[in-house]
Design an enzyme around this catalytic site. Structure first.
Site, PDB file in Angstrom:
ATOM      1  N   HIS A   1      -4.281   2.710  -2.047  1.00  0.00           N
ATOM      2  CA  HIS A   1      -3.994   1.853  -3.201  1.00  0.00           C
ATOM      3  C   HIS A   1      -3.209   2.604  -4.265  1.00  0.00           C
ATOM      4  CE1 HIS A   1      -6.399  -1.589  -2.000  1.00  0.00           C
ATOM      5  NE2 HIS A   1      -7.417  -0.786  -1.725  1.00  0.00           N
TER       6      HIS A   1
ATOM      7  N   HIS B   1     -12.302  -2.606  -2.273  1.00  0.00           N
ATOM      8  CA  HIS B   1     -13.401  -1.654  -2.471  1.00  0.00           C
ATOM      9  C   HIS B   1     -13.771  -1.553  -3.954  1.00  0.00           C
ATOM     10  CE1 HIS B   1     -12.407  -0.488   1.643  1.00  0.00           C
ATOM     11  NE2 HIS B   1     -13.544   0.179   1.685  1.00  0.00           N
TER      12      HIS B   1
ATOM     13  N   ARG C   1       0.853  -1.192   0.000  1.00  0.00           N
ATOM     14  CA  ARG C   1       0.000   0.000   0.000  1.00  0.00           C
ATOM     15  C   ARG C   1       0.887   1.239   0.000  1.00  0.00           C
ATOM     16  NH1 ARG C   1      -5.418  -1.105   0.984  1.00  0.00           N
ATOM     17  NH2 ARG C   1      -5.839  -3.202   1.793  1.00  0.00           N
TER      18      ARG C   1
ATOM     19  N   ARG D   1      -9.792   5.896  -3.558  1.00  0.00           N
ATOM     20  CA  ARG D   1      -8.866   4.952  -2.926  1.00  0.00           C
ATOM     21  C   ARG D   1      -7.409   5.343  -3.163  1.00  0.00           C
ATOM     22  NH1 ARG D   1     -10.973   2.851   1.045  1.00  0.00           N
ATOM     23  NH2 ARG D   1      -9.552   1.047   1.005  1.00  0.00           N
TER      24      ARG D   1
END
Length: 332
Positions: free
Chosen positions: A151, A92, A56, A145
């Site tokens: 991400h 997500h 991440r 995101r």
């Protein structure tokens, strides 16, 4: 996701009541498919994350050797940034794309039945409008995101297309609409045993699939932003609970009774079910699960996730059905 799908199911499962063509499908078929797609999609997302070992951004920039002289960029973090699982593919983005894909294709499958020329034109306009909305939502999810440093762009793109593939696969899996409670239990056991077995086998090979948790705890700007419900097994338990609750609800006597009654196709019945379901789901949101003991958290999380679809699919329609029936008897 489970709550939204359960809400579609809530106003009577439909498949067993004699409503106008299309009304039943918009309830049981679509709602059931949404929960299956959400659960299986999230399960695949977990397995993919364990295989791909995706970093991440919020911790990667702190550890990479790409930037010389410690000139790494400073990424702003938010309360929802510090997820503890691996980053690829985005859960997500994958969840959003698979659920919205089911809703869009379900709506279009209803409009494609229109035969006259003007209706065909309207179908094409509807097709363009719905798919435009679909992609606007997916792009918005992806940008959000990436913006919160959870991400990388390639992770959200992979998540969107993986979700579409899962949803499309369920377009050709009609067996889920007639699945028995035994089939739901078998599916739950398979998903759990496979995921746990995969984790244990790799652990025996000295591969730690929870490698991302220490990184999240180390590089998160605020320790209070680290939540146990973002860990890989927390998501697995929630989804298994939702699938079990759906199976138990659909195969319960309460569901059959409420959907066979003459009230099940009435607009008033559906509105009461929707209102009661929304209120009940809001009450469930107030239920906070203790996080001090990890195993207790997982057990209670499973129970809560199972209770939500069970309540919306079976308990609420049955109560509304019983209330309307008793009211009619008094009037007569």
């Amino acid at each position: 996701m489970g709550g939204a799908a359960a809400e579609i199911l809530g106003a009577c499962g439909g498949g067993r009541c004699r409503c106008r063509e299309g009304e039943a499908a918009l309830n049981q078929v679509v709602g059931t498919k949404m929960i299956w797609v959400a659960v299986i999609g999230d399960w695949f997302n977990l397995i993919f994350k364990w295989i791909l070992f995706g970093h991440r951004p919020y911790w990667w920039v702190q550890e990479t050797m790409i930037y010389p002289n410690q000139s790494s960029p400073c990424l702003e973090q938010f309360p929802i940034t510090c997820e503890t699982g691996p980053g690829s593919p985005s859960g997500h983005a994958m969840g959003s794309s698979c659920v919205w894909y089911v809703m869009v294709t379900a709506a279009l499958s209803y409009t494609v039945r229109w035969k006259d020329k003007s209706a065909v034109t309207l179908h094409r306009l509807t097709w363009s409008f719905l798919w435009s909305i679909f992609w606007i939502i997916q792009i918005s999810v992806c940008i959000s995101r990436v913006f919160i440093a959870t991400h990388f762009p390639h992770q959200v793109i992979l998540g969107v297309f993986a979700g579409i593939l899962v949803a499309e696969a369920f377009e050709h899996t009609p067996a889920i609409q007639t699945a028995s409670l035994r089939m739901y239990i078998k599916t739950n056991l398979f998903l759990f045993i496979f995921a746990l077995g995969f984790y244990l086998v790799l652990k025996l090979l000295d591969i730690d699939l929870l490698w991302s948790v220490p990184k999240a705890k180390k590089w998160c700007a605020n320790p209070d932003w680290i939540n146990i419900d973002t860990t890989p097994f927390a998501g697995l338990v929630r989804n298994l609970g939702a699938l079990f609750g759906l199976g138990f609800g659909i195969n319960s006597e309460m569901f059959v009774t409420s959907c066979k009654g003459k009230n099940s196709c009435k607009i008033s019945f559906r509105i009461l079910c929707i209102a009661a379901s929304l209120a009940t789901l809001q009450l469930y949101n107030f239920v906070k699960i203790p996080t001090h003991t990890e195993y207790l958290f997982y057990i209670l999380s499973f129970c809560k996730s199972a209770a939500m679809p069970l309540t919306v699919v079976a308990l609420v329609p049955y109560c509304v059905h019983s209330l309307m029936r008793s009211t009619e008897k008094k009037l007569n």
